[in-house]
Design a protein around this motif. Structure first.
Motif, PDB file in Angstrom:
ATOM      1  N   ALA A 166      57.938  73.105 -10.434  1.00 45.16           N
ATOM      2  CA  ALA A 166      56.588  72.878 -10.954  1.00 45.16           C
ATOM      3  C   ALA A 166      55.983  71.610 -10.369  1.00 45.16           C
ATOM      4  O   ALA A 166      54.805  71.587  -9.978  1.00 45.16           O
ATOM      5  CB  ALA A 166      56.625  72.801 -12.481  1.00 45.16           C
TER       6      ALA A 166
ATOM      7  N   LEU B 262      51.971  71.591 -15.306  1.00 45.11           N
ATOM      8  CA  LEU B 262      51.116  72.597 -14.680  1.00 45.11           C
ATOM      9  C   LEU B 262      49.721  72.602 -15.298  1.00 45.11           C
ATOM     10  O   LEU B 262      48.713  72.669 -14.575  1.00 45.11           O
ATOM     11  CB  LEU B 262      51.755  73.984 -14.795  1.00 45.11           C
ATOM     12  CG  LEU B 262      53.042  74.206 -13.999  1.00 45.11           C
ATOM     13  CD1 LEU B 262      53.581  75.620 -14.227  1.00 45.11           C
ATOM     14  CD2 LEU B 262      52.829  73.973 -12.503  1.00 45.11           C
TER      15      LEU B 262
ATOM     16  N   THR C 165      47.300  74.037 -12.521  1.00 47.55           N
ATOM     17  CA  THR C 165      48.072  74.994 -11.719  1.00 47.55           C
ATOM     18  C   THR C 165      48.489  76.161 -12.608  1.00 47.55           C
ATOM     19  O   THR C 165      49.143  75.972 -13.638  1.00 47.55           O
ATOM     20  CB  THR C 165      49.330  74.333 -11.132  1.00 47.55           C
ATOM     21  OG1 THR C 165      48.931  73.241 -10.302  1.00 47.55           O
ATOM     22  CG2 THR C 165      50.138  75.318 -10.306  1.00 47.55           C
TER      23      THR C 165
ATOM     24  N   LEU D 142      50.465  79.818 -13.517  1.00 51.08           N
ATOM     25  CA  LEU D 142      51.832  80.328 -13.335  1.00 51.08           C
ATOM     26  C   LEU D 142      51.857  81.814 -13.584  1.00 51.08           C
ATOM     27  O   LEU D 142      51.423  82.288 -14.643  1.00 51.08           O
ATOM     28  CB  LEU D 142      52.795  79.620 -14.297  1.00 51.08           C
ATOM     29  CG  LEU D 142      54.230  80.176 -14.367  1.00 51.08           C
ATOM     30  CD1 LEU D 142      54.946  80.012 -13.033  1.00 51.08           C
ATOM     31  CD2 LEU D 142      55.016  79.500 -15.497  1.00 51.08           C
TER      32      LEU D 142
END
Length: 293
Positions: free
Chosen positions: A65, A103, A108, A110
């Motif tokens: 991550a 994240l 970001t 996933l």
């Protein structure tokens, strides 16, 4: 410089979104192909968010991550789910909580694919068929195949049986596999005599000791899988008076066996979304990092 400020900022000209990438993935690896107990799909992130860079990995570990964040990836794609067994609490001082926190702070997303990817000709089973160049491939478990999906993907099953292009031996096949998969501390293990001839191969990426009987029924000379435990492996080998009546076993570390899928995933995404920057992690997520003696 913080990981967040290090990311390459998305611009208004970015045309690819998280939803676009997820659409490509779920066309090739339909979520309906996943086992009922699995947790595949978009775990974190906004579908409308722009994406220019993607990172691929087997496991959504904290190191992976943080690599995704530091590299400026707006989307992390992993094979294994982050929360397969669920979680009620995700504080930042917990491993999985730290993954989620890092994240989300960086923006970001996933996406995790698991048994739906395992079943695909463009997934883990397809990666092994390609890597070993197995001829006349058929499912290890007949009846779990045939459905076509998007992007050239077909449902194949959780394992495969086929013939190597040229006859080989257990030892030579183990050496070939060692050269194909990422190096690990434990390496590739095999049972029996290295010189045993191999004309037919059965393979199940990931943990496959539940398919030992299916491998025997397939008539394979060797069965390649991961996470083989002492008692199931020994009972398999001792199930016949003639050792050649059951397949020899090649045990491949779990993460290494599924890492063969990552180049296929990159190929899938770059074909469907030209210009998308798709990278494969530099992290080794096998938990065993050292070897004594």
């Amino acid at each position: 410089m913080s990981a967040l400020s290090a990311r390459t900022p998305a611009t208004s000209e970015t045309s690819v979104t998280v939803g676009d990438v997820v659409g490509v993935l779920e066309a090739a690896y339909p979520l309906a192909w996943a086992e009922d107990w699995d947790r595949a799909g978009l775990v974190l992130g906004e579908r409308e968010a722009p994406v220019s860079r993607v990172l691929l990995a087997v496991d959504p570990t904290l190191a992976v991550a943080r690599e995704a964040v530091a590299s400026g990836a707006e989307l992390l794609i992993t094979h294994h789910p982050l929360l397969l067994r669920g979680a009620s609490f995700l504080p930042a001082d917990d491993g999985k909580g730290a993954v989620v926190t890092d994240l989300l702070r960086a923006g970001t997303a996933l996406w995790c694919g698991h048994t739906n990817v395992d079943r695909s000709t463009r997934g883990t089973v397809g990666a092994w068929l390609r890597a070993l160049e197995l001829q006349d491939p058929r499912p290890l478990l007949p009846g779990d195949e045939g459905e076509a999906a998007g992007n050239g993907s077909t449902r194949f099953g959780l394992g495969a049986v086929g013939e190597p292009a040229t006859p080989t031996t257990v030892g030579a096949l183990a050496e070939q596999i060692a050269a194909l998969v990422p190096a690990t501390a434990r390496g590739i293990l095999h049972t029996g005599e290295a010189e045993r001839p191999v004309h037919t191969v059965a393979v199940c990426p990931g943990a496959g000791d539940s398919f030992l009987e299916a491998a025997t029924r397939s008539g394979a000379d060797v069965y390649i899988t991961s996470d083989l435990r002492h008692h199931p492996a020994l009972e398999h080998l001792e199930s016949a008076a003639d050792p050649d009546a059951v397949p020899a076993l090649i045990d491949v570390p779990h993460a290494a066996s599924e890492a063969l899928w990552l180049p296929l995933a990159r190929e899938l995404l770059t074909e469907a979304l030209p210009g998308l920057d798709v990278q494969i992690t530099a992290q080794v997520t096998d938990p065993w990092g050292g070897r004594a003696g």
